[in-house]
Design a protein around this motif. Sequence first.
Motif, short mmCIF file in Angstrom:
data_model
loop_
_atom_site.label_atom_id
_atom_site.label_comp_id
_atom_site.label_asym_id
_atom_site.label_seq_id
_atom_site.Cartn_x
_atom_site.Cartn_y
_atom_site.Cartn_z
N ASN A 127 31.83 85.98 9.45
CA ASN A 127 30.67 86.88 9.56
C ASN A 127 29.82 86.57 10.79
O ASN A 127 28.59 86.61 10.74
CB ASN A 127 29.82 86.81 8.29
N ARG A 128 30.51 86.27 11.89
CA ARG A 128 29.84 85.95 13.16
C ARG A 128 30.89 86.03 14.26
O ARG A 128 32.07 86.28 13.99
CB ARG A 128 29.21 84.56 13.12
N VAL A 129 30.46 85.79 15.50
CA VAL A 129 31.42 85.77 16.60
C VAL A 129 32.32 84.54 16.48
O VAL A 129 31.85 83.46 16.07
CB VAL A 129 30.71 85.77 17.97
N PRO A 130 33.59 84.66 16.81
CA PRO A 130 34.53 83.55 16.60
C PRO A 130 34.61 82.59 17.78
O PRO A 130 35.69 82.34 18.32
CB PRO A 130 35.86 84.29 16.39
N TRP A 131 33.46 82.02 18.18
CA TRP A 131 33.49 80.98 19.21
C TRP A 131 32.31 80.03 19.05
O TRP A 131 31.57 79.75 19.97
CB TRP A 131 33.54 81.57 20.63
#
Length: 348
Positions: A127-131
């Motif tokens: 549920n967020r950017v994957p980095w």
Amino acid sequence: MVLYAAAFIAFALDLARRSAQVSKGNTVSVDGTVTTPAPARETIGAAVGGAGAGGASAATAVADTAAASQKPGGRLFGGRGPDSVGVTAADGGTSKRSLSLRLGVAFTLIGFLLEVTADILRGIAANRVPWANMYEFSMTGTVLIVGVFLLVITRVDLRFLGTFVTGLVLILLGISTVNYYVVIAPLPPALQSAWLVIHVFVASLGTAFFALGFALSGIQLLQYRRETITTGAKFLKLKFLASLPDSVRLENLAYRVNIVGFVFWTFTLIAGAVWAERAWGRYWGWDTKEVWTFIIWVIYAGYIHARATRGWRGSRSAVLAIIGFGAVLFNFGVVNVFFHGLHSYSGL
């Protein structure tokens, strides 16, 4: 990773094929097309004596050895090898396009699409950017490296860099999977900002262009040695270099790619300072990560300045570019893991 490994093997086979064809004296273009010269035409003369006075006449027959062995609908010069697709050249020779090169690009594209899908699914699950940690940053970074490579080869034929690009991606993914993998976790308070999306993504994009520039600079050094040292190619045993662009062309391409990376890295530095002021109340704090980000910027700024104003050409500019990417790798693999500070978000 399996598809990237298949692509790596295909690209490596293409380089081996180039070396073999160069050794045979055939012409290999940058796109991997091999042109085999047309066989020499044989002129057969026969003197025919006559019985009369002053009677002598000569007959000349022209035989084409290639046409003699070529049957309609048959295969030219004994057929095509398993690693090429053959067509007849305008001068009567044979042009063979590299099948392994095209397979390498196909495998790379499919692997890229699958990795993009995995990266997106990781982001959806979190549920967020994957980095937000080292493992996720490695996934996103390798996606961008491959993506930039695929984008650039639509404008300039740099498929000969496929071995390096897929090899680097395999190493980074292997290290991240074995050493950096962590389960999905919530973001720390300092990372809960829109600047995470901007700052880290742009840094990854700059790194992708630096990686491509590093590959071009490395090939440029080898090509420069081949061109300046007579025995260099024999010593290096890298005969495929004869099929690649000359060192000047490679240097110009590396310079352009590194300039794009430098623009993204400059924005990374500025965005990081703005984010630091929002999160910690100061623009600069001499944190280890901040210092190394600035060092990388200085190295590439020196590279661009030295080449543009001081006339640095050839091996000197290539060495600077290689040092710059070495600093990028050190920043990623050493500073993030072994140096603790305000930027210690590796998740390890």
